[in-house]
Design a protein around this motif. Structure first.
Motif, PDB file in Angstrom:
ATOM      1  N   ALA A   1       6.169  -9.148   6.818  1.00 15.60           N
ATOM      2  CA  ALA A   1       7.199  -8.177   6.450  1.00 15.60           C
ATOM      3  C   ALA A   1       7.259  -7.034   7.454  1.00 15.60           C
ATOM      4  CB  ALA A   1       6.926  -7.629   5.058  1.00 15.60           C
ATOM      5  N   HIS A   2       8.453  -6.483   7.622  1.00 14.19           N
ATOM      6  CA  HIS A   2       8.605  -5.319   8.496  1.00 14.19           C
ATOM      7  C   HIS A   2       8.017  -4.066   7.850  1.00 14.19           C
ATOM      8  CE1 HIS A   2      11.625  -8.137  10.067  1.00 14.19           C
ATOM      9  NE2 HIS A   2      11.435  -7.528  11.218  1.00 14.19           N
ATOM     10  N   ALA A   3       7.992  -4.056   6.509  1.00 14.76           N
ATOM     11  CA  ALA A   3       7.410  -2.921   5.784  1.00 14.76           C
ATOM     12  C   ALA A   3       7.055  -3.373   4.382  1.00 14.76           C
ATOM     13  CB  ALA A   3       8.390  -1.753   5.733  1.00 14.76           C
ATOM     14  N   VAL A   4       6.008  -2.760   3.823  1.00 14.86           N
ATOM     15  CA  VAL A   4       5.604  -3.009   2.442  1.00 14.86           C
ATOM     16  C   VAL A   4       5.607  -1.663   1.718  1.00 14.86           C
ATOM     17  CG1 VAL A   4       3.787  -3.828   0.903  1.00 14.86           C
ATOM     18  CG2 VAL A   4       4.185  -4.988   3.095  1.00 14.86           C
ATOM     19  N   LEU A   5       6.319  -1.597   0.607  1.00 15.45           N
ATOM     20  CA  LEU A   5       6.381  -0.382  -0.214  1.00 15.45           C
ATOM     21  C   LEU A   5       5.582  -0.631  -1.486  1.00 15.45           C
ATOM     22  CD1 LEU A   5       7.521   2.452  -0.758  1.00 15.45           C
ATOM     23  CD2 LEU A   5       9.571   1.359  -1.707  1.00 15.45           C
ATOM     24  N   PHE A   6       4.509   0.135  -1.656  1.00 10.98           N
ATOM     25  CA  PHE A   6       3.569  -0.064  -2.758  1.00 10.98           C
ATOM     26  C   PHE A   6       3.629   1.126  -3.709  1.00 10.98           C
ATOM     27  CE2 PHE A   6      -0.544  -0.001  -4.840  1.00 10.98           C
ATOM     28  CZ  PHE A   6      -0.817  -1.339  -5.073  1.00 10.98           C
ATOM     29  N   GLY A   7       3.618   0.836  -5.017  1.00 13.02           N
ATOM     30  CA  GLY A   7       3.701   1.908  -6.001  1.00 13.02           C
ATOM     31  C   GLY A   7       2.368   2.509  -6.345  1.00 13.02           C
ATOM     32  N   ALA A   8       1.640   1.859  -7.225  1.00 12.53           N
ATOM     33  CA  ALA A   8       0.334   2.375  -7.647  1.00 12.53           C
ATOM     34  C   ALA A   8      -0.438   1.258  -8.323  1.00 12.53           C
ATOM     35  CB  ALA A   8       0.513   3.555  -8.605  1.00 12.53           C
ATOM     36  N   THR A   9      -1.736   1.442  -8.424  1.00 12.51           N
ATOM     37  CA  THR A   9      -2.578   0.466  -9.088  1.00 12.51           C
ATOM     38  C   THR A   9      -3.637   1.181  -9.908  1.00 12.51           C
ATOM     39  OG1 THR A   9      -4.021  -1.471  -8.772  1.00 12.51           O
ATOM     40  CG2 THR A   9      -4.166   0.272  -7.126  1.00 12.51           C
ATOM     41  N   GLY A  10      -4.071   0.511 -10.989  1.00  9.67           N
ATOM     42  CA  GLY A  10      -5.109   1.083 -11.834  1.00  9.67           C
ATOM     43  C   GLY A  10      -4.611   1.441 -13.218  1.00  9.67           C
ATOM     44  N   VAL A  15       0.871   9.053  -2.562  1.00  8.78           N
ATOM     45  CA  VAL A  15      -0.550   9.354  -2.657  1.00  8.78           C
ATOM     46  C   VAL A  15      -1.026   9.457  -4.104  1.00  8.78           C
ATOM     47  CG1 VAL A  15      -2.264  11.165  -2.140  1.00  8.78           C
ATOM     48  CG2 VAL A  15      -0.633  10.445  -0.382  1.00  8.78           C
ATOM     49  N   HIS A  16      -0.137   9.718  -5.052  1.00  7.28           N
ATOM     50  CA  HIS A  16      -0.532  10.192  -6.377  1.00  7.28           C
ATOM     51  C   HIS A  16      -1.279   9.213  -7.268  1.00  7.28           C
ATOM     52  CE1 HIS A  16       2.944   7.883  -7.619  1.00  7.28           C
ATOM     53  NE2 HIS A  16       3.775   8.696  -6.994  1.00  7.28           N
ATOM     54  N   GLY A  17      -1.217   7.928  -7.045  1.00  5.21           N
ATOM     55  CA  GLY A  17      -1.912   6.988  -7.911  1.00  5.21           C
ATOM     56  C   GLY A  17      -1.102   6.624  -9.147  1.00  5.21           C
ATOM     57  N   ILE A  41       0.742   9.512 -18.070  1.00  5.24           N
ATOM     58  CA  ILE A  41       2.178   9.795 -18.212  1.00  5.24           C
ATOM     59  C   ILE A  41       3.034   8.557 -17.962  1.00  5.24           C
ATOM     60  CG2 ILE A  41       1.941  12.237 -17.620  1.00  5.24           C
ATOM     61  CD1 ILE A  41       3.085  11.525 -14.817  1.00  5.24           C
ATOM     62  N   ALA A  42       2.402   7.407 -17.757  1.00  5.06           N
ATOM     63  CA  ALA A  42       3.156   6.183 -17.476  1.00  5.06           C
ATOM     64  C   ALA A  42       4.077   5.832 -18.640  1.00  5.06           C
ATOM     65  CB  ALA A  42       2.188   5.031 -17.219  1.00  5.06           C
ATOM     66  N   GLU A  91       1.450  -0.669 -11.095  1.00  2.00           N
ATOM     67  CA  GLU A  91       1.183  -0.305 -12.486  1.00  2.00           C
ATOM     68  C   GLU A  91       1.314   1.196 -12.705  1.00  2.00           C
ATOM     69  OE1 GLU A  91      -2.349  -3.590 -12.630  1.00  2.00           O
ATOM     70  OE2 GLU A  91      -2.366  -1.833 -11.367  1.00  2.00           O
ATOM     71  N   GLY A  92       1.084   1.596 -13.953  1.00  6.36           N
ATOM     72  CA  GLY A  92       1.182   3.018 -14.269  1.00  6.36           C
ATOM     73  C   GLY A  92       2.579   3.532 -13.980  1.00  6.36           C
TER      74      GLY A  92
END
Length: 369
Positions: free
Chosen positions: A66-75, A286-288, A293-294, A11-12
């Protein structure tokens, strides 16, 4: 072997920055013969609207494979409005616990091209290259008891518990010591042992691991208050910083002052290897979610793109690809391209998508050079 990467944009600003990271992954798949299956899945409010949960149970299960998980942001406001039960069952803390990714590595590198962006003195941050190793599955974020209750006379009380066991401290200490051994041989372990019993145990266990298993690594203990000041005042003294869950969370964000923006800080969270040689790995900027600004197309995607470099290093052992991507990012910054968070002076800012495009163009030029 073709590796699977599960992508959870979230999200965001998550979807915006992760789109650029995926674009970079696809470039490497096409031009550098990196064999990947990229699988994008819903997470957060989008998943809740479709499935009634913030992450589908099949996706949640597959995170372990999975060999890797790429996560964006939450909240953000929409996520906060979801039922409490839904947010607890599949939130980011639950994902980290589910994947058993207890070792969070947060590299912090100062870029000469951004010396005019940081609020710190250029001579203080020049050539800074450190890594914060944060314990991710224990401490006050997971300790029990926790919660809120009503006492006598209607007084409300909140409770969280800071708890660590010896094995939990030993395993994260070994990760930090091994990393320091591979780098410059210096480790600072951060605690609050002058006040709290948990940190007294932390210091004793880290000392024992260092003396018995890593006598070649220089260990220094530092109280968190002083460490926070030293990161700002003299960051060059640090090589690897070891900290518990909450302290590591705070200090690594503080270290964003060195780079000039949280948009320049990637991270990877790792589990132990299992008997088949598989290790879970969760990559996230790291930024959340930055809901303010989303949707504006102004977020800095470089932290998310740097996560791809960490992925090549830690999940795929493709050090040449990591080096190539790092060089491309350096060239983009040296050429003066900036998103608003790292803009300085009268230089114009570019969009999230344009920054991703510039990285792709730099990669293409380096690849042909």
């Amino acid at each position: 072997m073709t590796a699977e990467v599960i992508v959870l944009p979230g999200e965001g600003i998550g979807p915006e920055v992760i789109a650029e990271a995926v674009k970079v992954l696809e470039w490497f798949r096409k031009h550098r013969d990196v064999h990947l299956i990229i699988r994008c899945e819903l997470y957060g409010t989008g998943a809740y609207e479709k499935y009634g949960v913030i992450v589908h149970e099949d996706v949640f299960s597959d995170l372990l494979k999975a060999h890797a998980v790429l996560f964006g942001a939450t909240g953000g406001p929409a996520f906060d409005a979801l039922p409490a039960e839904a947010k607890i069952s599949g939130n980011l803390l639950a994902i980290r616990k589910h994947m058993a990714v207890y070792a969070n590595l947060r590299p912090v590198q100062a870029y000469d091209a951004l010396s005019d962006v940081t609020s710190l003195k250029a001579e203080a941050v020049s050539n800074v290259d450190l890594v914060v190793v944060r314990e991710l599955n224990g401490g006050i974020y997971f300790g029990e008891p926790r919660g809120r209750d009503l006492m006598a006379a209607g007084i409300e009380r909140g409770t969280n518990t800071l708890v660590y066991t010896t094995p939990e401290i030993e395993r994260i200490a070994r990760v930090a010591f091994n990393l320091a051994r591979e780098r410059r041989g210096h480790l600072h372990s951060v605690d609050k042992s002058n006040v709290l019993e948990t940190y007294k145990l932390w210091r004793e266990v880290v000392t024992h691991v260092g003396e018995t298993e890593f006598p070649d690594v220089l260990l220094r203990h530092i109280i968190v208050d002083n460490c926070a000041m030293q990161i700002i005042q003299n960051p060059k003294q640090f090589d690897v910083i070891l900290a518990d869950n909450m302290v590591g969370d705070i200090l690594s964000d503080l270290a964003g002052a060195i780079t000039g923006s949280l948009g320049m800080l990637p991270s990877v969270s790792l589990s132990n290897f299992d008997e088949n040689g598989h290790r879970c790995a969760l990559y996230e900027p790291v930024h959340g979610s930055a809901p303010d600004i989303a949707g504006q197309g102004t977020a800095n995607p470089l932290a998310a793109i740097m996560c791809v470099g960490l992925m090549f290093e830690h999940s795929f052992q493709l050090s040449k690809e990591t080096e190539l991507l790092s060089k491309a990012i350096e060239k983009v910054l040296a050429a003066g391209f900036r998103t608003p968070d790292i803009q300085a002076g009268s230089l114009g800012a570019i969009s999230t998508k344009c920054m991703g495009d510039e990285v792709i163009q730099a990669l293409t030029r380096l690849n042909h050079g």
